[in-house]
Scaffold this active site. Sequence first.
Site, PDB file in Angstrom:
ATOM      1  N   GLU A 108     100.538   8.460   5.848  1.00  0.00           N
ATOM      2  CA  GLU A 108     100.606   7.342   7.081  1.00  0.00           C
ATOM      3  C   GLU A 108      99.630   7.505   7.852  1.00  0.00           C
ATOM      4  OE1 GLU A 108     104.675   7.451   8.966  1.00  0.00           O
ATOM      5  OE2 GLU A 108     103.544   7.501  10.733  1.00  0.00           O
ATOM      6  N   SER A 150     103.885  12.608  11.844  1.00  0.00           N
ATOM      7  CA  SER A 150     104.417  12.653  10.412  1.00  0.00           C
ATOM      8  C   SER A 150     103.155  12.120   9.483  1.00  0.00           C
ATOM      9  CB  SER A 150     105.367  11.562   9.792  1.00  0.00           C
ATOM     10  OG  SER A 150     106.657  11.555  10.742  1.00  0.00           O
ATOM     11  N   ARG A 203     106.469   1.192   8.391  1.00  0.00           N
ATOM     12  CA  ARG A 203     105.194   1.694   8.661  1.00  0.00           C
ATOM     13  C   ARG A 203     103.890   0.897   8.251  1.00  0.00           C
ATOM     14  NH1 ARG A 203     108.511   3.962  11.087  1.00  0.00           N
ATOM     15  NH2 ARG A 203     108.945   6.355  11.208  1.00  0.00           N
TER      16      ARG A 203
HETATM   17  P1  FAD Z   1      94.929   5.526  16.798  1.00  0.00           P
HETATM   18  O1  FAD Z   1      95.251   6.850  15.973  1.00  0.00           O
HETATM   19  O2  FAD Z   1      93.723   5.626  17.718  1.00  0.00           O
HETATM   20  O3  FAD Z   1      94.432   4.519  15.477  1.00  0.00           O
HETATM   21  C1  FAD Z   1      95.293   4.473  14.484  1.00  0.00           C
HETATM   22  C2  FAD Z   1      94.759   3.161  13.756  1.00  0.00           C
HETATM   23  O4  FAD Z   1      94.834   2.009  14.297  1.00  0.00           O
HETATM   24  C3  FAD Z   1      93.272   3.278  13.203  1.00  0.00           C
HETATM   25  O5  FAD Z   1      93.023   2.888  12.060  1.00  0.00           O
HETATM   26  C4  FAD Z   1      92.799   2.473  14.313  1.00  0.00           C
HETATM   27  O6  FAD Z   1      91.323   1.828  14.115  1.00  0.00           O
HETATM   28  C5  FAD Z   1      93.671   1.226  14.610  1.00  0.00           C
HETATM   29  N1  FAD Z   1      93.737   0.763  16.024  1.00  0.00           N
HETATM   30  C6  FAD Z   1      94.157   1.265  16.973  1.00  0.00           C
HETATM   31  N2  FAD Z   1      94.034   0.449  18.022  1.00  0.00           N
HETATM   32  C7  FAD Z   1      93.529  -0.644  17.678  1.00  0.00           C
HETATM   33  C8  FAD Z   1      93.455  -2.003  18.082  1.00  0.00           C
HETATM   34  N3  FAD Z   1      93.541  -2.198  19.396  1.00  0.00           N
HETATM   35  N4  FAD Z   1      92.935  -2.816  17.466  1.00  0.00           N
HETATM   36  C9  FAD Z   1      92.919  -2.901  15.902  1.00  0.00           C
HETATM   37  N5  FAD Z   1      93.137  -1.611  15.470  1.00  0.00           N
HETATM   38  C10 FAD Z   1      93.450  -0.511  16.115  1.00  0.00           C
HETATM   39  N6  FAD Z   1     104.338   6.924  14.726  1.00  0.00           N
HETATM   40  C11 FAD Z   1     105.485   6.277  14.747  1.00  0.00           C
HETATM   41  O7  FAD Z   1     105.608   4.961  13.760  1.00  0.00           O
HETATM   42  N7  FAD Z   1     106.926   6.995  15.029  1.00  0.00           N
HETATM   43  C12 FAD Z   1     107.019   7.980  15.637  1.00  0.00           C
HETATM   44  O8  FAD Z   1     108.222   8.441  16.011  1.00  0.00           O
HETATM   45  C13 FAD Z   1     105.779   8.807  15.758  1.00  0.00           C
HETATM   46  N8  FAD Z   1     105.807   9.949  16.548  1.00  0.00           N
HETATM   47  C14 FAD Z   1     104.560  10.551  16.436  1.00  0.00           C
HETATM   48  C15 FAD Z   1     104.736  11.974  17.242  1.00  0.00           C
HETATM   49  C16 FAD Z   1     103.570  12.679  17.329  1.00  0.00           C
HETATM   50  C17 FAD Z   1     103.635  14.227  17.972  1.00  0.00           C
HETATM   51  C18 FAD Z   1     102.252  12.028  16.959  1.00  0.00           C
HETATM   52  C19 FAD Z   1     100.976  12.924  17.264  1.00  0.00           C
HETATM   53  C20 FAD Z   1     102.065  10.939  16.352  1.00  0.00           C
HETATM   54  C21 FAD Z   1     103.251  10.157  16.234  1.00  0.00           C
HETATM   55  N9  FAD Z   1     103.367   8.867  15.694  1.00  0.00           N
HETATM   56  C22 FAD Z   1     104.645   7.996  15.244  1.00  0.00           C
HETATM   57  C23 FAD Z   1     102.242   8.283  15.191  1.00  0.00           C
HETATM   58  C24 FAD Z   1     101.362   7.621  16.139  1.00  0.00           C
HETATM   59  O9  FAD Z   1     101.650   8.050  17.459  1.00  0.00           O
HETATM   60  C25 FAD Z   1     101.513   6.026  16.343  1.00  0.00           C
HETATM   61  O10 FAD Z   1     100.950   5.467  14.866  1.00  0.00           O
HETATM   62  C26 FAD Z   1     100.620   5.476  17.096  1.00  0.00           C
HETATM   63  O11 FAD Z   1     101.001   3.960  17.280  1.00  0.00           O
HETATM   64  C27 FAD Z   1      99.108   5.443  16.966  1.00  0.00           C
HETATM   65  O12 FAD Z   1      98.262   4.934  18.282  1.00  0.00           O
HETATM   66  P2  FAD Z   1      96.999   5.400  18.734  1.00  0.00           P
HETATM   67  O13 FAD Z   1      96.575   4.479  19.699  1.00  0.00           O
HETATM   68  O14 FAD Z   1      96.851   6.780  18.911  1.00  0.00           O
HETATM   69  O15 FAD Z   1      96.398   4.954  17.255  1.00  0.00           O
HETATM   70  P1  NAP Z   2     115.218  13.454  11.464  1.00  0.00           P
HETATM   71  O1  NAP Z   2     115.940  12.854  12.382  1.00  0.00           O
HETATM   72  O2  NAP Z   2     115.332  14.945  11.236  1.00  0.00           O
HETATM   73  O3  NAP Z   2     115.289  12.723  10.015  1.00  0.00           O
HETATM   74  C1  NAP Z   2     114.679  12.932   8.723  1.00  0.00           C
HETATM   75  C2  NAP Z   2     114.366  11.777   8.195  1.00  0.00           C
HETATM   76  O4  NAP Z   2     115.493  11.311   7.737  1.00  0.00           O
HETATM   77  C3  NAP Z   2     113.623  10.742   8.993  1.00  0.00           C
HETATM   78  O5  NAP Z   2     112.432  10.716   8.388  1.00  0.00           O
HETATM   79  C4  NAP Z   2     114.296   9.398   8.866  1.00  0.00           C
HETATM   80  O6  NAP Z   2     113.686   8.228   8.310  1.00  0.00           O
HETATM   81  C5  NAP Z   2     115.625   9.765   8.046  1.00  0.00           C
HETATM   82  N1  NAP Z   2     116.719   9.505   8.515  1.00  0.00           N
HETATM   83  C6  NAP Z   2     117.364  10.334   9.637  1.00  0.00           C
HETATM   84  N2  NAP Z   2     118.526   9.669  10.089  1.00  0.00           N
HETATM   85  C7  NAP Z   2     118.745   8.641   9.325  1.00  0.00           C
HETATM   86  C8  NAP Z   2     119.690   7.209   9.310  1.00  0.00           C
HETATM   87  N3  NAP Z   2     120.633   7.290   9.957  1.00  0.00           N
HETATM   88  N4  NAP Z   2     119.122   6.276   8.681  1.00  0.00           N
HETATM   89  C9  NAP Z   2     118.022   6.206   8.030  1.00  0.00           C
HETATM   90  N5  NAP Z   2     117.024   7.141   7.811  1.00  0.00           N
HETATM   91  C10 NAP Z   2     117.369   8.423   8.521  1.00  0.00           C
HETATM   92  O7  NAP Z   2     113.545  12.960  11.652  1.00  0.00           O
HETATM   93  P2  NAP Z   2     112.598  13.525  12.677  1.00  0.00           P
HETATM   94  O8  NAP Z   2     111.253  13.956  12.111  1.00  0.00           O
HETATM   95  O9  NAP Z   2     113.083  14.200  13.703  1.00  0.00           O
HETATM   96  O10 NAP Z   2     112.102  12.252  13.456  1.00  0.00           O
HETATM   97  C11 NAP Z   2     112.891  11.492  14.074  1.00  0.00           C
HETATM   98  C12 NAP Z   2     112.507   9.764  14.188  1.00  0.00           C
HETATM   99  O11 NAP Z   2     111.249   9.812  14.677  1.00  0.00           O
HETATM  100  C13 NAP Z   2     112.434   9.370  13.049  1.00  0.00           C
HETATM  101  O12 NAP Z   2     112.793   7.931  13.010  1.00  0.00           O
HETATM  102  C14 NAP Z   2     111.033   9.583  12.495  1.00  0.00           C
HETATM  103  O13 NAP Z   2     110.314   8.355  11.709  1.00  0.00           O
HETATM  104  C15 NAP Z   2     110.265   9.405  13.833  1.00  0.00           C
HETATM  105  N6  NAP Z   2     109.100  10.248  14.076  1.00  0.00           N
HETATM  106  C16 NAP Z   2     108.040   9.695  13.438  1.00  0.00           C
HETATM  107  C17 NAP Z   2     106.681  10.458  13.200  1.00  0.00           C
HETATM  108  C18 NAP Z   2     105.384   9.584  12.833  1.00  0.00           C
HETATM  109  O14 NAP Z   2     104.469   9.967  13.086  1.00  0.00           O
HETATM  110  N7  NAP Z   2     105.598   8.545  12.163  1.00  0.00           N
HETATM  111  C19 NAP Z   2     106.726  11.411  14.085  1.00  0.00           C
HETATM  112  C20 NAP Z   2     107.831  12.050  14.526  1.00  0.00           C
HETATM  113  C21 NAP Z   2     109.038  11.306  14.484  1.00  0.00           C
HETATM  114  P3  NAP Z   2     112.531   7.362   9.247  1.00  0.00           P
HETATM  115  O15 NAP Z   2     111.501   8.302   9.507  1.00  0.00           O
HETATM  116  O16 NAP Z   2     112.436   6.279   8.250  1.00  0.00           O
HETATM  117  O17 NAP Z   2     113.363   7.160  10.480  1.00  0.00           O
END
Ligand code: FAD
Ligand code: NAP
Length: 336
Positions: free
Chosen positions: A332, A236, A161
């Site tokens: 994050e 998250s 991340r």
């Molecule tokens: P924004 O929220 O609009 O921006 C985020 C940041 O990036 C800000 O600082 C902004 O200034 C900057 N930014 C945006 N676009 C640009 C650009 N073109 N150039 C320079 N800077 C920029 N994230 C994960 O990693 N894994 C997941 O599984 C995941 N699941 C999610 C589930 C849900 C329900 C939600 C709501 C979020 C989740 N996220 C997840 C977080 C999010 O979706 C990601 O981080 C996504 O990449 C954000 O994109 P955005 O366009 O909405 O960014």
């Molecule tokens: P989950 O599957 O219930 O797992 C809980 C946590 O355990 C996750 O954070 C994941 O880490 C870790 N994990 C589970 N299995 C793993 C494995 N085999 N090896 C290493 N790490 C493991 O999580 P969840 O909330 O439903 O999310 C599912 C996936 O979507 C995850 O990868 C999560 O990162 C991603 N997600 C991200 C966001 C976001 O906003 N960043 C939001 C929703 C979901 P990791 O997070 O490092 O994978």
Amino acid sequence: MKIKQNENLKSYNTFNLAATAQNFISIFNENDIYSVLVEDLKPLKIIGGGSNILITKDIEAYVLKNEIKGIDIIDEDDESIMVEVGAGEQWHNFVMWCISHRLGGLENLSLIPGSVGAAPMQNIGAYGVEQESCFHSLTAIHLESGIRSTFFKHQCKFGYRESIFKNEVKDQYIITKVKYILNKINHKLNLDYGAIKEMLALNHIVTPTIKDVSDVVIKIRQSKLPDPQIIGNAGSFFKNPVIALSHYNELKTTYDKIPCFLVNDNSVKVPAGWLIENIGYKGFVRGQVGVHKDQALVLVNHGNGQGREIYALALEIIDKVRETYNIELTAEVNIW
Ligand code: FAD
Ligand code: NAP
């Protein structure tokens, strides 16, 4: 380019938080960006899908909404294909484009909200895959000098991340295009996460295709994660902390059920959701904000909550986690 004054940001962020942007500029191509820079409009803040920001106050800066679209095939051979994607494309639409063209690599990242331009920002990841595994390079424009640069993979310093755009060059660039390389043949599916294996077995799928994996990831996400259309959230809120194995073993003597995933011989990743749930915050409600009832890693806006209330709750959780486990949680989500 489209300029609006005093725009309410509520429909531009997935926490559904109301806040006013004094100036809101939609940009559709790189020339629009140069026009903004020539006018010397400052300071600038970039917004994509607003799914990874927490807005805590009205924004006096010029908010640039990235609407640069397009998915173009740049290069191709028998095994792989290189595509260049406009930063304002929706990430999930791009993944669906890959699936419909039977291109492998990003299927585990189905249904992640937000834009393509934000994907390298925090090196989005889910179910054991991060966008860096298919990333080739990106184009970005420096907001001070207007210089247009290419950043190759090794220059982006991708981590869990993390990227250079969240650290050393934070807020200095706007990403306009991203190139990815996808597999046409011999793609190795990543089925390591338990939930994927379980869902495939449940659906009696023995030899899954790229589309099967995408479909099960979508199903799992829809069943587990709160939909921002129904309840405001940014996924998250905190990163999963990585701690020393010795620290983990010490915690295990008090909290025998504390889970972990091995990172290397000396460190482990601990799910932040477990830490927060274990101190009683899962489902916590204060006024209109709180912690999601099923997913303690997700902070929520129940309706008319304020960004500063969510931020205060986040700080309180960070303090409690530190006091309880001597672990420092970090957000994050980007705080505005
Ligand atoms: P924004 O929220 O609009 O921006 C985020 C940041 O990036 C800000 O600082 C902004 O200034 C900057 N930014 C945006 N676009 C640009 C650009 N073109 N150039 C320079 N800077 C920029 N994230 C994960 O990693 N894994 C997941 O599984 C995941 N699941 C999610 C589930 C849900 C329900 C939600 C709501 C979020 C989740 N996220 C997840 C977080 C999010 O979706 C990601 O981080 C996504 O990449 C954000 O994109 P955005 O366009 O909405 O960014
Ligand atoms: P989950 O599957 O219930 O797992 C809980 C946590 O355990 C996750 O954070 C994941 O880490 C870790 N994990 C589970 N299995 C793993 C494995 N085999 N090896 C290493 N790490 C493991 O999580 P969840 O909330 O439903 O999310 C599912 C996936 O979507 C995850 O990868 C999560 O990162 C991603 N997600 C991200 C966001 C976001 O906003 N960043 C939001 C929703 C979901 P990791 O997070 O490092 O994978």
